[in-house]
Design a protein around this motif. Structure first.
Motif, PDB file in Angstrom:
ATOM      1  N   TRP A  40       0.937  -1.123  -0.024  1.00 60.45           N
ATOM      2  CA  TRP A  40       0.098  -0.015  -0.034  1.00 60.45           C
ATOM      3  C   TRP A  40       0.399   1.211  -0.898  1.00 60.45           C
ATOM      4  N   THR A  41       0.046   2.573  -0.200  1.00 65.54           N
ATOM      5  CA  THR A  41       0.939   3.467   0.028  1.00 65.54           C
ATOM      6  C   THR A  41       0.353   4.752   1.090  1.00 65.54           C
ATOM      7  N   VAL A  42       1.426   4.930   1.810  1.00 63.23           N
ATOM      8  CA  VAL A  42       1.152   5.983   2.878  1.00 63.23           C
ATOM      9  C   VAL A  42       1.466   6.930   2.515  1.00 63.23           C
ATOM     10  N   LEU A  43       0.093   8.303   2.647  1.00 66.05           N
ATOM     11  CA  LEU A  43       0.606   9.724   2.556  1.00 66.05           C
ATOM     12  C   LEU A  43       0.163  10.634   3.642  1.00 66.05           C
ATOM     13  N   VAL A  44       0.169  11.648   3.805  1.00 70.61           N
ATOM     14  CA  VAL A  44      -0.095  12.288   4.432  1.00 70.61           C
ATOM     15  C   VAL A  44      -0.993  13.869   3.983  1.00 70.61           C
ATOM     16  N   ASP A  45      -2.069  13.748   4.734  1.00 70.02           N
ATOM     17  CA  ASP A  45      -3.321  15.119   4.699  1.00 70.02           C
ATOM     18  C   ASP A  45      -2.615  16.326   4.278  1.00 70.02           C
ATOM     19  N   PRO A  46      -3.214  17.175   3.931  1.00 70.01           N
ATOM     20  CA  PRO A  46      -2.454  18.427   3.987  1.00 70.01           C
ATOM     21  C   PRO A  46      -2.514  19.297   5.716  1.00 70.01           C
ATOM     22  N   GLU A  47      -3.364  18.475   6.236  1.00 68.59           N
ATOM     23  CA  GLU A  47      -2.495  18.934   7.930  1.00 68.59           C
ATOM     24  C   GLU A  47      -1.879  18.168   8.455  1.00 68.59           C
ATOM     25  N   GLY A  48      -0.771  17.018   7.704  1.00 69.45           N
ATOM     26  CA  GLY A  48      -0.630  16.182   8.847  1.00 69.45           C
ATOM     27  C   GLY A  48      -0.206  15.142   8.749  1.00 69.45           C
ATOM     28  N   ASN A  49      -1.368  14.624   8.486  1.00 72.55           N
ATOM     29  CA  ASN A  49      -1.918  13.238   9.120  1.00 72.55           C
ATOM     30  C   ASN A  49      -1.960  11.934   8.206  1.00 72.55           C
ATOM     31  N   GLU A  50      -1.118  11.397   8.718  1.00 71.83           N
ATOM     32  CA  GLU A  50      -0.741  10.056   8.304  1.00 71.83           C
ATOM     33  C   GLU A  50      -1.668   9.072   7.550  1.00 71.83           C
ATOM     34  N   PHE A  51      -1.879   9.235   6.289  1.00 70.23           N
ATOM     35  CA  PHE A  51      -3.245   7.240   5.979  1.00 70.23           C
ATOM     36  C   PHE A  51      -2.497   6.793   4.963  1.00 70.23           C
TER      37      PHE A  51
END
Length: 245
Positions: free
Chosen positions: A228-239
């Protein structure tokens, strides 16, 4: 292309014990992908289905040091049900928690590993969500989170204000996803995070690129060993962007 929220992941020192707590709390079943990962979903559930957002409890050595940025709100049907649920959860090992909430009609609690959650007073909006009323994420700007997550997922936005943004599956089932403005700032990696999944036939790399175009960024970690791919939303929350399914 689009994604949908399929589960949340909780870090735990003892994934099996914490998984059992949450299974008993929600009346769900327990499964395991292997050592260190405990999966929770409703009994008879066919994954993925928007009727429920499942829970993965994953073993991790990191200690909990700050209030979680994401938590669960549990639904109740009456004041008596709320009191009964709070008492039952205390019997399972939960404790009452003070996060500065003051006098409120809901009850703030912590699970056996200290993860905060709320047992809500009965609210008509959550009458058909199942045991989880909402997955709640603290943020600085609910409007920006609504913009990003509204574009990332095919869920329907129900409310967007300076203080709160809410969305739910377009099928009108399952829990809500809510972003609530708080003064706190993110510190360290989140112990609870969102997992989203594209639909069958979609391309994982293309979906990751689409999310980056919306404002997601890369966390700067080695991801060569995971599918899978780990990303970060605009407020820095990993998902996590899971493989299409």
């Amino acid at each position: 292309m689009a994604t949908r929220l399929v589960q949340i992941t909780m870090k735990a020192h003892d994934d099996s014990a914490l998984g059992r707590f949450w299974a008993d709390a929600l009346g769900w079943g327990v499964d395991s992908e292997g050592p260190g990962v405990t999966n929770l979903e409703p009994v008879g559930f066919s994954y993925p289905d928007p009727v429920a957002v499942c829970i993965d409890v994953v073993a991790g050595p990191e200690p909990k040091t700050v209030k979680n940025r994401a938590h669960l709100d549990l639904a109740t049907t009456s004041t008596a049900h709320q009191a009964e649920l709070v008492a039952r959860l205390q019997g399972l090992g939960a404790t009452l928690a003070d996060v500065g909430q003051g006098k409120v009609p809901w009850t703030v609690m912590a699970d056996p590993e200290g993860n905060e959650f709320c047992v809500l007073e009965p609210r008509p909006v959550y009458r058909d969500t199942g045991p989880i009323a909402a997955v709640v994420v603290d943020c600085a700007d609910p409007r920006e989170m609504a913009r990003f997550w509204g574009g990332a997922m095919d869920w329907t936005l129900h409310q967007v204000t300076d203080d709160l943004a809410t969305m739910r599956s377009a099928q009108g089932v399952g829990p809500y996803l809510e972003f609530i403005r708080t003064p706190d700032r993110k510190s360290g990696w989140n112990r609870v995070h969102l997992d989203v999944r594209p639909y069958p036939g979609d391309d994982l790399a293309a979906e990751a690129a689409r999310l980056r175009a919306l404002g997601a960024t890369d966390p700067g970690i080695d991801q060569s060993a995971i599918p899978w791919t780990v990303l970060v939303d605009p407020e820095g929350n990993e998902f996590c962007l899971l493989t299409p399914r």
